[in-house]
Enzyme design. Structure first.
Site, PDB file in Angstrom:
ATOM      1  N   ARG A 194       3.901   3.084   2.181  1.00  0.00           N
ATOM      2  CA  ARG A 194       4.839   4.121   1.741  1.00  0.00           C
ATOM      3  C   ARG A 194       4.056   5.406   1.457  1.00  0.00           C
ATOM      4  O   ARG A 194       2.967   5.356   0.882  1.00  0.00           O
ATOM      5  CB  ARG A 194       5.581   3.669   0.482  1.00  0.00           C
ATOM      6  CG  ARG A 194       6.498   2.473   0.714  1.00  0.00           C
ATOM      7  CD  ARG A 194       7.166   2.054  -0.578  1.00  0.00           C
ATOM      8  NE  ARG A 194       6.184   1.636  -1.567  1.00  0.00           N
ATOM      9  CZ  ARG A 194       6.497   1.320  -2.828  1.00  0.00           C
ATOM     10  NH1 ARG A 194       7.747   1.413  -3.234  1.00  0.00           N
ATOM     11  NH2 ARG A 194       5.556   0.922  -3.663  1.00  0.00           N
ATOM     12  N   PRO A 220       0.830  -1.204   0.000  1.00  0.00           N
ATOM     13  CA  PRO A 220       0.000   0.000   0.000  1.00  0.00           C
ATOM     14  C   PRO A 220       0.870   1.261   0.000  1.00  0.00           C
ATOM     15  O   PRO A 220       1.953   1.275   0.600  1.00  0.00           O
ATOM     16  CB  PRO A 220      -0.779  -0.106   1.310  1.00  0.00           C
ATOM     17  CG  PRO A 220      -0.708  -1.545   1.684  1.00  0.00           C
ATOM     18  CD  PRO A 220       0.608  -2.029   1.181  1.00  0.00           C
ATOM     19  N   ARG A 278     -10.110  -6.527  -1.679  1.00  0.00           N
ATOM     20  CA  ARG A 278     -11.180  -5.734  -1.063  1.00  0.00           C
ATOM     21  C   ARG A 278     -12.417  -5.782  -1.957  1.00  0.00           C
ATOM     22  O   ARG A 278     -12.318  -5.768  -3.174  1.00  0.00           O
ATOM     23  CB  ARG A 278     -10.754  -4.282  -0.863  1.00  0.00           C
ATOM     24  CG  ARG A 278     -10.066  -4.012   0.461  1.00  0.00           C
ATOM     25  CD  ARG A 278      -8.745  -4.658   0.567  1.00  0.00           C
ATOM     26  NE  ARG A 278      -8.021  -4.282   1.794  1.00  0.00           N
ATOM     27  CZ  ARG A 278      -6.816  -4.704   2.076  1.00  0.00           C
ATOM     28  NH1 ARG A 278      -6.197  -5.497   1.231  1.00  0.00           N
ATOM     29  NH2 ARG A 278      -6.238  -4.355   3.196  1.00  0.00           N
ATOM     30  N   PRO A 327      -4.128  -1.078   6.441  1.00  0.00           N
ATOM     31  CA  PRO A 327      -3.189  -1.103   7.577  1.00  0.00           C
ATOM     32  C   PRO A 327      -1.947  -0.294   7.286  1.00  0.00           C
ATOM     33  O   PRO A 327      -1.482  -0.217   6.154  1.00  0.00           O
ATOM     34  CB  PRO A 327      -2.869  -2.600   7.720  1.00  0.00           C
ATOM     35  CG  PRO A 327      -3.126  -3.176   6.367  1.00  0.00           C
ATOM     36  CD  PRO A 327      -4.295  -2.402   5.822  1.00  0.00           C
TER      37      PRO A 327
END
Length: 350
Positions: A40, A2, A71, A35
Site C-alpha cells: 500500500r 508492506p 528480515r 515485493p
C-alpha cells in the site's frame, strides 16, 4: 502488509507521484526484500506543519517503510541505504534551493532504522551572510508610496473624483528612487540649476531582510530587517497619480540615514513620531499613525505584484504638507526610535 507512507510539508512543491515511484523502485530492488505484491502506498501533504525547526521557510519530507517480519539486520540496512540514497538524490534539486529536511524510518512493529539529513543550518547561515552583505551596502531598489497618509488624501478634496481618475486610489500609488538619487546623512545636496527649492518628505524606510514575494499582512513584518530615516526630496509638483520621475529622481534626491535600526528595537512602526527642522526651527510634526496603509498592509499589497530582496527599501509615505527648503538651508529629520538624518542644500555652480 508492506506499505510506503510519505509526509511532506505544505510549503514544498513536490511531485508526490514521481517521488513515490522513486521510493517504490528503490525499495523493491531485486524483489527479494520488498515485493510489490499487496503493498500500500500513500503521500500526504501536511498543511498545518509549515514551521520546522522554528523557521517558516524550512520544509520536510518524511518517508515510512513498513516491512514484514523475518528480515535480517543486514537486509534491513541494505534496504534502508538503497532507498535513502535514491530519496536524497530525487530531492537534491529542492535541497539546493531551500532549507529542506529529509527523514526516513523503517518499521516492522516498532521503528527499527532511522535516516535523516537536513541543510537548515547551512542554508540559514548562507542566507544570513547574504542578507548582511546586502544590508551593508546601498539598496538595490527603493520604492516609495505616495498619498499614503489620511491628511494627504483629505487635502485633495473633491479633485480625486474628477477625471481622469474619478476616485481615490484603490491600490498603492508608487514611485521609484533610482540609484542616482542615493545620498548619505551629512552630504551636501546640490540642487539642479532649474530648481529653486525642494519639498522634504520625511519618510520611514522599511529595509527587507530577505526576499518578499506575495507575503501576507500577518507575516509581512517577518521580512523586515529594520528601519532607516529617509528624506524623499522632490521638486514641488501637483500631479500625484502619474509617475513624477523628473521631480523625484534628480541626483541626490534620496538621502538616507547611515543607521539601520533593527526591527526588534521598534515596538510599533505605525506609531512613530516624526519631526522636521529647517535651520534648527521645527517646521513639521507628524506620525506614522496617519498612514492609510500601515506598514504590514503596505508590504502585503506591494509584494502581490513585485518582489523585494534583502537590502531593498520601501518608503511608507511622506507626511502631508512637506516643508520646502532652498539652497543654503539645512534640514534635519528625526523619527523617534529610528534615528536622525540631516543635509544642507547648495545651489548649482554657475
Amino acid at each position: 502488509m508492506p506499505h510506503i507512507w510519505i509526509e511532506y510539508s505544505g510549503n514544498l512543491a513536490l511531485d508526490s507521484h514521481a517521488l513515490m515511484r522513486t521510493v517504490q523502485d528503490a525499495a523493491v530492488g531485486d524483489g527479494s526484500l520488498f515485493p510489490l505484491a499487496g503493498a500500500r502506498t500513500r503521500a500526504v501533504r501536511v498543511d498545518d506543519c509549515l514551521i520546522v525547526d522554528g523557521h517558516p521557510d524550512n520544509a520536510f519530507v518524511h518517508v515510512v517503510l513498513r516491512i514484514g517480519h523475518g528480515r535480517s539486520g543486514a537486509q534491513k540496512s541494505a534496504l534502508g541505504d538503497r532507498v535513502f540514497q535514491a530519496l536524497s538524490a530525487a530531492l537534491a534539486p529542492h535541497m539546493a534551493m531551500r532549507p529542506l529536511g529529509i527523514s526516513m524510518q523503517i518499521e516492522e512493529a516498532d521503528p527499527v532504522l532511522n535516516y535523516k539529513q537536513n541543510n537548515y543550518r547551512d542554508y540559514l547561515a548562507a542566507r544570513a551572510a547574504q542578507a548582511n552583505a546586502a544590508l551593508a551596502g546601498p539598496p538595490r531598489t527603493v520604492v516609495g508610496a505616495a498619498l499614503n497618509t489620511h491628511q494627504s488624501l483629505d487635502a485633495l478634496g473633491d479633485s480625486v473624483n474628477a477625471p481622469p481618475y474619478k476616485a481615490a486610489p484603490r491600490a498603492p500609488v508608487l514611485y521609484i528612487k533610482p540609484a542616482n538619487t542615493y545620498a548619505r546623512d551629512g552630504d551636501t545636496i546640490t540642487l539642479p540649476a532649474d530648481v529653486d527649492e525642494v519639498e522634504v518628505g520625511a519618510c520611514l524606510g522599511v529595509v527587507f531582510s530577505r526576499r518578499a514575494t506575495r507575503v501576507s499582512e500577518a507575516r509581512a513584518l517577518d521580512h523586515v530587517a529594520g528601519y532607516r530615516v529617509v528624506a524623499d526630496l522632490s521638486v514641488p509638483h501637483a500631479s500625484y497619480f502619474r509617475p513624477a520621475l523628473k521631480q523625484k529622481c534628480r541626483d541626490g534626491f534620496c538621502p538616507m540615514g547611515d543607521t539601520l535600526t533593527p526591527a526588534s528595537a521598534v515596538a510599533d512602526p505605525n506609531a512613530l513620531d516624526i519631526e522636521v527642522r529647517v535651520d534648527g526651527v521645527v517646521v513639521q510634526r507628524a506620525s506614522t499613525a496617519d498612514l492609510v496603509r500601515p506598514v504590514a498592509r503596505l508590504i502585503a499589497d506591494v509584494t502581490q505584484f513585485m518582489s523585494f530582496e534583502a537590502g531593498d527599501m520601501l518608503l511608507v509615505g511622506a507626511p502631508h504638507d512637506a516643508p520646502r527648503v532652498r539652497a543654503g538651508q539645512r534640514y534635519d529629520i528625526r523619527i523617534v526610535q529610528v534615528g536622525m538624518l540631516g543635509n544642507t542644500l547648495a545651489a548649482a555652480a554657475t
